[in-house]
Design a protein around this motif. Sequence first.
Motif: not given
Length: 326
Positions: A16-40
């Motif tokens: 269902d997530l993959l099929r979403r119309e608007d994915f922006r908040d998932v991208y934001e979450l992924a980018d935040r998790i990336r920054a917190e866990n593996v940095g820049d």
Amino acid sequence: MIQIDRNHVTKNELADLLRREDFRDVYELADRIRAENVGDVVHIRAILEFSNHCRRVCRYCGLNARNSALPRYRMKPEEMIETAQEAARAGYRTLVMQSGEDPWYTPEILGEIVREIKRSAKMAITLSCGERSRDVYAYWKECGADRYLIKQETADPAIYASLHPDSSLEERVACLKNLKSLGYETGSGFMIGLPGQTAETIAMDLLLLREIGCDMAGIGPFIPHPDTPLRDQPPGSSELCKRAVALARILLPKANLPATTALGVLNGKEKNDIFSCGANVVMRKVTPTSYKRLYEIYPASLTDTDILADRRQLEEQIRHLDRIPL
Ligand code: 5AD
């Protein structure tokens, strides 16, 4: 902010997530998790494509044994070692040694090359040369290999069987589990846009990455190659591919996730947002130009640059995105 429970999210929820119309908040979450866990940091890996001989007949891949239009090459051990040393001098800390499944490189021959590169170039070594027995993987680990890449390609056993007439998903997953239990940093991954694939298939792919406990996962769009049976299939969607990378980051917060080369091929213009969906790795070919053109898994336009200049240019692009090249 959207919340996704990485340990309990189900296949249907992921689809269902993959099929979403608007994915922006998932991208934001992924980018935040990336920054917190593996940095820049964005890790730049050198990839040396040392042989395009392959005994397999994978229906999507330009290197498949039935493609008689492709001139074949094998790099000599000395050539491989020299290229590795040049990559090390240019600043690369990891060398990915990739080839088709080419029995010419026996466990002993490839093992000696790994030993010599470890000794003289002091790089981390990732091997990516297909399915071998547990004993062979164990031997290469003794020779100094640190990591191994072998993608699941698709988590659907029927699609897997139709694309790989000579093997099975079960065997592929067994290889991944062997590598993991031998202590390799283990990389899997899959393609987006394979015939018959649905959002549910991709959801299963994501869950399989987690089940294997992947340290790395390369997710890239399928690109049709004119000399393969899949020549008339449409390419995978780069948007869907980025969505899958974002969800992989959410499921595997500490994994190394490359912005795959195939995504770069499709993505000419929008390269800039490749690293905003959770990716933290990029690979650069250091294969000598004459061979590079013959390592045609899928069609791509290649430029003829030298290893050092090419790396400097990529470092600059990464800094431009406020990330740290390493
Ligand atoms: N399009 C995109 N990726 C491909 N690969 C092989 N053929 C193709 C293609 N036509 C990928 C597979 C393989 C990796 C080396 O290249 O995922 O694991």
